[in-house]
Design a protein around this motif. Sequence first.
Motif, mmCIF file in Angstrom:
data_model
loop_
_atom_site.group_PDB
_atom_site.id
_atom_site.type_symbol
_atom_site.label_atom_id
_atom_site.label_comp_id
_atom_site.label_asym_id
_atom_site.label_seq_id
_atom_site.Cartn_x
_atom_site.Cartn_y
_atom_site.Cartn_z
ATOM 1 N N MET A 1 -28.918 -15.909 -1.562
ATOM 2 C CA MET A 1 -27.473 -16.078 -1.382
ATOM 3 C C MET A 1 -26.989 -14.982 -0.443
ATOM 4 O O MET A 1 -27.336 -13.821 -0.607
ATOM 5 C CB MET A 1 -26.779 -15.990 -2.737
ATOM 6 N N ILE A 2 -26.189 -15.379 0.512
ATOM 7 C CA ILE A 2 -25.537 -14.429 1.415
ATOM 8 C C ILE A 2 -24.041 -14.606 1.241
ATOM 9 O O ILE A 2 -23.547 -15.728 1.099
ATOM 10 C CB ILE A 2 -25.935 -14.672 2.880
ATOM 11 N N GLY A 3 -23.325 -13.519 1.262
ATOM 12 C CA GLY A 3 -21.899 -13.626 1.062
ATOM 13 C C GLY A 3 -21.105 -12.643 1.890
ATOM 14 O O GLY A 3 -21.644 -11.733 2.515
ATOM 15 N N LEU A 4 -19.842 -12.889 1.855
ATOM 16 C CA LEU A 4 -18.869 -12.059 2.538
ATOM 17 C C LEU A 4 -17.930 -11.551 1.455
ATOM 18 O O LEU A 4 -17.498 -12.328 0.596
ATOM 19 C CB LEU A 4 -18.120 -12.950 3.520
ATOM 20 N N ILE A 5 -17.637 -10.267 1.465
ATOM 21 C CA ILE A 5 -16.715 -9.708 0.479
ATOM 22 C C ILE A 5 -15.460 -9.258 1.208
ATOM 23 O O ILE A 5 -15.525 -8.541 2.209
ATOM 24 C CB ILE A 5 -17.337 -8.519 -0.278
ATOM 25 N N ARG A 6 -14.331 -9.703 0.707
ATOM 26 C CA ARG A 6 -13.029 -9.312 1.241
ATOM 27 C C ARG A 6 -12.270 -8.613 0.115
ATOM 28 O O ARG A 6 -12.414 -8.970 -1.049
ATOM 29 C CB ARG A 6 -12.237 -10.537 1.698
ATOM 30 N N VAL A 7 -11.466 -7.637 0.472
ATOM 31 C CA VAL A 7 -10.671 -6.900 -0.517
ATOM 32 C C VAL A 7 -9.204 -7.106 -0.176
ATOM 33 O O VAL A 7 -8.784 -6.906 0.961
ATOM 34 C CB VAL A 7 -11.025 -5.397 -0.522
ATOM 35 N N ASP A 8 -8.432 -7.510 -1.160
ATOM 36 C CA ASP A 8 -7.009 -7.770 -0.985
ATOM 37 C C ASP A 8 -6.239 -6.450 -0.987
ATOM 38 O O ASP A 8 -5.575 -6.097 -1.946
ATOM 39 C CB ASP A 8 -6.524 -8.696 -2.105
ATOM 40 N N VAL A 9 -6.337 -5.706 0.114
ATOM 41 C CA VAL A 9 -5.664 -4.403 0.185
ATOM 42 C C VAL A 9 -4.197 -4.521 0.567
ATOM 43 O O VAL A 9 -3.436 -3.591 0.358
ATOM 44 C CB VAL A 9 -6.374 -3.432 1.160
ATOM 45 N N GLY A 10 -3.803 -5.646 1.123
ATOM 46 C CA GLY A 10 -2.410 -5.823 1.522
ATOM 47 C C GLY A 10 -1.582 -6.542 0.487
ATOM 48 O O GLY A 10 -0.421 -6.844 0.712
ATOM 49 N N LEU A 11 -2.192 -6.820 -0.654
ATOM 50 C CA LEU A 11 -1.524 -7.593 -1.707
ATOM 51 C C LEU A 11 -0.951 -8.889 -1.138
ATOM 52 O O LEU A 11 0.217 -9.216 -1.322
ATOM 53 C CB LEU A 11 -0.440 -6.749 -2.394
ATOM 54 N N ASP A 12 -1.807 -9.629 -0.418
ATOM 55 C CA ASP A 12 -1.404 -10.880 0.230
ATOM 56 C C ASP A 12 -1.073 -11.968 -0.777
ATOM 57 O O ASP A 12 -1.582 -11.970 -1.904
ATOM 58 C CB ASP A 12 -2.529 -11.379 1.144
ATOM 59 N N PRO A 78 -9.247 -4.138 -11.549
ATOM 60 C CA PRO A 78 -8.028 -3.388 -11.850
ATOM 61 C C PRO A 78 -7.967 -2.009 -11.202
ATOM 62 O O PRO A 78 -6.887 -1.491 -10.953
ATOM 63 C CB PRO A 78 -8.032 -3.290 -13.373
ATOM 64 N N ALA A 79 -9.101 -1.416 -10.887
ATOM 65 C CA ALA A 79 -9.107 -0.113 -10.227
ATOM 66 C C ALA A 79 -8.414 -0.187 -8.868
ATOM 67 O O ALA A 79 -7.883 0.821 -8.387
ATOM 68 C CB ALA A 79 -10.533 0.389 -10.069
ATOM 69 N N LEU A 80 -8.398 -1.359 -8.256
ATOM 70 C CA LEU A 80 -7.708 -1.529 -6.978
ATOM 71 C C LEU A 80 -6.218 -1.245 -7.106
ATOM 72 O O LEU A 80 -5.598 -0.742 -6.172
ATOM 73 C CB LEU A 80 -7.879 -2.963 -6.456
ATOM 74 N N LEU A 81 -5.648 -1.597 -8.236
ATOM 75 C CA LEU A 81 -4.211 -1.415 -8.437
ATOM 76 C C LEU A 81 -3.823 0.049 -8.303
ATOM 77 O O LEU A 81 -2.832 0.380 -7.648
ATOM 78 C CB LEU A 81 -3.794 -1.967 -9.790
ATOM 79 N N GLU A 82 -4.623 0.932 -8.867
ATOM 80 C CA GLU A 82 -4.348 2.367 -8.746
ATOM 81 C C GLU A 82 -4.461 2.840 -7.311
ATOM 82 O O GLU A 82 -3.712 3.685 -6.853
ATOM 83 C CB GLU A 82 -5.328 3.167 -9.611
ATOM 84 N N TRP A 83 -5.401 2.279 -6.595
ATOM 85 C CA TRP A 83 -5.623 2.662 -5.208
ATOM 86 C C TRP A 83 -4.519 2.121 -4.296
ATOM 87 O O TRP A 83 -4.056 2.797 -3.392
ATOM 88 C CB TRP A 83 -6.987 2.137 -4.754
ATOM 89 N N LEU A 84 -4.069 0.883 -4.578
ATOM 90 C CA LEU A 84 -3.056 0.241 -3.730
ATOM 91 C C LEU A 84 -1.633 0.705 -4.053
ATOM 92 O O LEU A 84 -0.782 0.758 -3.169
ATOM 93 C CB LEU A 84 -3.135 -1.283 -3.883
ATOM 94 N N ALA A 85 -1.387 1.019 -5.306
ATOM 95 C CA ALA A 85 -0.047 1.442 -5.719
ATOM 96 C C ALA A 85 -0.175 2.623 -6.680
ATOM 97 O O ALA A 85 0.061 2.491 -7.880
ATOM 98 C CB ALA A 85 0.688 0.277 -6.376
ATOM 99 N N PRO A 86 -0.573 3.774 -6.158
ATOM 100 C CA PRO A 86 -0.802 4.918 -7.051
ATOM 101 C C PRO A 86 0.502 5.382 -7.707
ATOM 102 O O PRO A 86 1.572 5.307 -7.115
ATOM 103 C CB PRO A 86 -1.355 5.987 -6.128
ATOM 104 N N LEU A 87 0.356 5.827 -8.934
ATOM 105 C CA LEU A 87 1.496 6.403 -9.645
ATOM 106 C C LEU A 87 1.802 7.776 -9.050
ATOM 107 O O LEU A 87 0.881 8.534 -8.695
ATOM 108 C CB LEU A 87 1.194 6.535 -11.123
ATOM 109 N N PRO A 88 3.073 8.114 -8.922
ATOM 110 C CA PRO A 88 3.406 9.438 -8.386
ATOM 111 C C PRO A 88 2.929 10.539 -9.324
ATOM 112 O O PRO A 88 2.936 10.374 -10.535
ATOM 113 C CB PRO A 88 4.937 9.427 -8.283
ATOM 114 N N GLU A 89 2.523 11.639 -8.735
ATOM 115 C CA GLU A 89 2.089 12.770 -9.558
ATOM 116 C C GLU A 89 3.311 13.419 -10.201
ATOM 117 O O GLU A 89 4.375 13.485 -9.598
ATOM 118 C CB GLU A 89 1.324 13.765 -8.710
ATOM 119 N N THR A 90 3.124 13.915 -11.397
ATOM 120 C CA THR A 90 4.266 14.544 -12.095
ATOM 121 C C THR A 90 4.212 16.037 -12.006
ATOM 122 O O THR A 90 3.275 16.661 -11.714
ATOM 123 C CB THR A 90 4.280 14.134 -13.591
#
Length: 90
Positions: A1-12, A78-90
């Motif tokens: 199997m050969i594949g292509l991996i895409r990451v939804d970094v723009g929250l399309d 779910p780890a992408l969510l932290e990377w795409l929309a990080p919580l502000p540091e306190t």
Amino acid sequence: MIGLIRVDVGLDEVSRIVSRCHQLARRHQQLPGFRQLITAGQFEITYLVATEQKAHRLTIAFDSIAKTGVRCVAESSPALLEWLAPLPET
């Protein structure tokens, strides 16, 4: 199997991702080596998205691509969510 991996970094939007998968499928169908893989069911496009809900919506929407012979799948990371929309540091 050969594949292509895409990451939804723009929250399309789901429709944009499906459109992009159609484009990728058509592009790869034009290449003889990939055409053989597609015919044999050995080529897929995987999208990593931030939420399980979006992965589920994409899984349903990807049914429209099945006729191309290219398998498109969506996986949540779910780890992408932290990377795409990080919580502000306190």
